[in-house]
Design a protein around this motif. Structure first.
Motif, PDB file in Angstrom:
ATOM      1  N   SER A   1       4.798   3.609   6.428  1.00 45.13           N
ATOM      2  CA  SER A   1       4.145   4.306   5.468  1.00 45.13           C
ATOM      3  C   SER A   1       3.006   3.395   4.676  1.00 45.13           C
ATOM      4  O   SER A   1       2.986   2.237   4.441  1.00 45.13           O
ATOM      5  CB  SER A   1       5.365   4.676   4.449  1.00 45.13           C
TER       6      SER A   1
ATOM      7  N   GLY B   1       2.002   3.905   1.607  1.00 43.93           N
ATOM      8  CA  GLY B   1       2.578   3.529   0.307  1.00 43.93           C
ATOM      9  C   GLY B   1       3.634   2.579   0.419  1.00 43.93           C
ATOM     10  O   GLY B   1       3.896   1.437  -0.605  1.00 43.93           O
TER      11      GLY B   1
ATOM     12  N   ASP C   1       0.233   5.245   8.710  1.00 45.76           N
ATOM     13  CA  ASP C   1      -0.495   6.185   7.644  1.00 45.76           C
ATOM     14  C   ASP C   1      -1.780   5.260   7.546  1.00 45.76           C
ATOM     15  O   ASP C   1      -1.906   4.019   6.969  1.00 45.76           O
ATOM     16  CB  ASP C   1       0.246   5.926   6.478  1.00 45.76           C
TER      17      ASP C   1
ATOM     18  N   GLY D   1       0.536  11.996  -2.075  1.00 42.23           N
ATOM     19  CA  GLY D   1       0.154  13.262  -1.895  1.00 42.23           C
ATOM     20  C   GLY D   1       1.133  14.013  -2.819  1.00 42.23           C
ATOM     21  O   GLY D   1       0.896  15.196  -2.911  1.00 42.23           O
TER      22      GLY D   1
ATOM     23  N   ARG E   1      -4.059  14.911   8.152  1.00 44.88           N
ATOM     24  CA  ARG E   1      -3.299  15.423   7.079  1.00 44.88           C
ATOM     25  C   ARG E   1      -4.451  16.118   6.100  1.00 44.88           C
ATOM     26  O   ARG E   1      -5.397  15.549   5.776  1.00 44.88           O
ATOM     27  CB  ARG E   1      -2.745  14.180   6.479  1.00 44.88           C
TER      28      ARG E   1
ATOM     29  N   GLU F   1       0.598  18.390   4.135  1.00 47.92           N
ATOM     30  CA  GLU F   1       1.116  17.328   2.923  1.00 47.92           C
ATOM     31  C   GLU F   1       1.697  18.176   1.751  1.00 47.92           C
ATOM     32  O   GLU F   1       0.833  19.348   1.505  1.00 47.92           O
ATOM     33  CB  GLU F   1       0.242  16.547   2.702  1.00 47.92           C
TER      34      GLU F   1
ATOM     35  N   THR G   1       9.684  13.662   2.301  1.00 47.64           N
ATOM     36  CA  THR G   1       9.716  12.513   1.161  1.00 47.64           C
ATOM     37  C   THR G   1      10.538  12.862  -0.093  1.00 47.64           C
ATOM     38  O   THR G   1      10.498  14.016  -0.308  1.00 47.64           O
ATOM     39  CB  THR G   1       8.436  11.931   0.821  1.00 47.64           C
TER      40      THR G   1
HETATM   41  C1  LIG Z   1       3.528   9.711   3.261  1.00 44.03           C
HETATM   42  C2  LIG Z   1       3.025   8.950   2.444  1.00 44.03           C
HETATM   43  O1  LIG Z   1       1.569   9.126   2.675  1.00 44.03           O
HETATM   44  C3  LIG Z   1       3.326   7.533   2.559  1.00 44.03           C
HETATM   45  O2  LIG Z   1       2.719   6.547   2.351  1.00 44.03           O
HETATM   46  O3  LIG Z   1       4.526   7.165   3.019  1.00 44.03           O
HETATM   47  C4  LIG Z   1       3.248   9.182   0.919  1.00 44.03           C
HETATM   48  C5  LIG Z   1       5.025   9.523   0.849  1.00 44.03           C
HETATM   49  C6  LIG Z   1       5.449   9.229  -0.666  1.00 44.03           C
HETATM   50  O4  LIG Z   1       4.739   8.788  -1.495  1.00 44.03           O
HETATM   51  O5  LIG Z   1       6.733   9.654  -0.949  1.00 44.03           O
HETATM   52  C7  LIG Z   1       2.677  10.561   0.510  1.00 44.03           C
HETATM   53  O6  LIG Z   1       3.397  11.682   0.929  1.00 44.03           O
HETATM   54  O7  LIG Z   1       1.635  10.559  -0.014  1.00 44.03           O
END
Ligand SMILES: C[C@](O)(C(=O)O)[C@H](CC(=O)O)C(=O)O
Ligand SMILES: [Mg+2]
Length: 297
Positions: free
Chosen positions: A49, A51, A89, A127, A161, A191, A215
């Motif tokens: 991830s 994040g 990611d 996201g 995405r 997303e 998530t």
């Molecule tokens: C999938 C995501 O891009 C990530 O970096 O893991 C994040 C997950 C989250 O922050 O819960 C996202 O959905 O942007």
């Protein structure tokens, strides 16, 4: 016979799960050790991830502050530890066409199976947070062209995405996904959808695999693999599930040590030394040492 590439393994995993009537689960692994646990539990695909790298490795929020090398370091540690195909990611790809090309080349070289690149502006956000901004479809198509052109292994996966739902609405988000497919994207990451029926809108018009992001504490309710398979979803992502659980368990231990001066009350929440060693295959290393150096004793 040439070894099967990471990208091929990822694609095969989607196919074999589909044949069994379920989407491929892709589980977040914040580091090499959790990647080993996830793999040994039997997961067929794992995730690094963006994040997670920002939060765990740098203590930073998920706001586009980490770079290619930051994420590559963590990705390489994981691909060195396990053979399970890894999805990474790459946020917005970290720059213009040539930067994106470098990102793809480096990720592929590091043994990564797949990456996802998004249509947010460089000053990106998680996201599932408000006030996201996105680039035009044309600009995202340019990002994709740069990424696709940089692949060496044709099976390496470039997943597009779209973060467009909250900015431009469902129809526009689906239109973007179609444009990304036409540009050659291998897969689509839809997303932050706010209703399970929305996945159908994507899967009905796309021929390439679609990913749903489960998530926690975000915009999307938590649906089962069965519910998602029924709306045509091919991959289900759990980006930070284990990380969130690890954090809560760790906090509990820090608090108990502070409050109680001894860890007895939380030992039950810990992985034992033996369990830790089993996932590491520790004993085979010890045996090797004994075999190699026995003669000296
Ligand atoms: C999938 C995501 O891009 C990530 O970096 O893991 C994040 C997950 C989250 O922050 O819960 C996202 O959905 O942007
Ligand atoms: Mg991310």
């Amino acid at each position: 016979m040439a070894p099967i590439s990471a990208g091929r393994k990822f694609r095969d995993a989607i196919e074999s799960e589909k044949a069994e009537g379920r989407p491929l689960q892709i589980v977040g692994t914040i580091n090499a050790y959790t990647a080993m646990m996830a793999s040994q539990v039997g997961h067929k695909a794992i995730y690094l991830s963006g994040g997670g790298v920002a939060n765990a490795s740098f203590g930073l929020p998920d706001l586009g502050m980490t770079s290619l090398n930051d994420v590559l370091t963590d990705a390489t540690r994981i691909t060195n530890a396990v053979d399970t195909p890894l999805l990474v990611d790459i946020d917005t790809g970290w720059g213009g066409a040539f930067n994106i090309a470098q990102t793809i080349k480096q990720m592929e070289k590091a043994g990564v199976a797949a990456v996802h690149i998004e249509d947010q502006v460089a000053q990106k956000r998680c996201g599932h947070r408000p006030n996201k901004e996105i680039v035009s479809t044309a600009e995202m198509v340019d990002r994709l062209k740069a990424a696709l052109d940089a692949k060496v292994d044709p099976d390496f996966v470039v997943m597009a995405r779209t973060d467009a739902l909250s900015v431009e609405g469902l129809d526009a988000a689906v239109e973007r996904a179609v444009a990304f497919q036409e540009a050659g994207a291998d897969m689509i990451f839809a997303e932050a959808l706010t209703d399970i029926a929305m996945y159908r809108k994507f899967t009905d018009v796309l021929d390439i695999p679609v990913l749903a992001n489960m998530t926690e504490f975000g915009q999307t309710d938590l649906y089962s693999t069965k519910e998602l398979f029924d709306v045509g979803v091919d991959m289900v992502l759990y980006p930070l599930s284990a990380f969130r659980a690890m954090n809560k368990a760790a906090l509990n231990v820090y608090q108990a040590l502070k409050d109680e001066g001894v860890q007895t009350s939380v030992v039950d929440t810990m992985q034992t030394r033996m369990e830790l060693y089993d996932f590491l295959n520790y004993h085979s290393y010890e045996q090797k040492l004994d075999a190699l150096f026995k003669s000296k004793k």
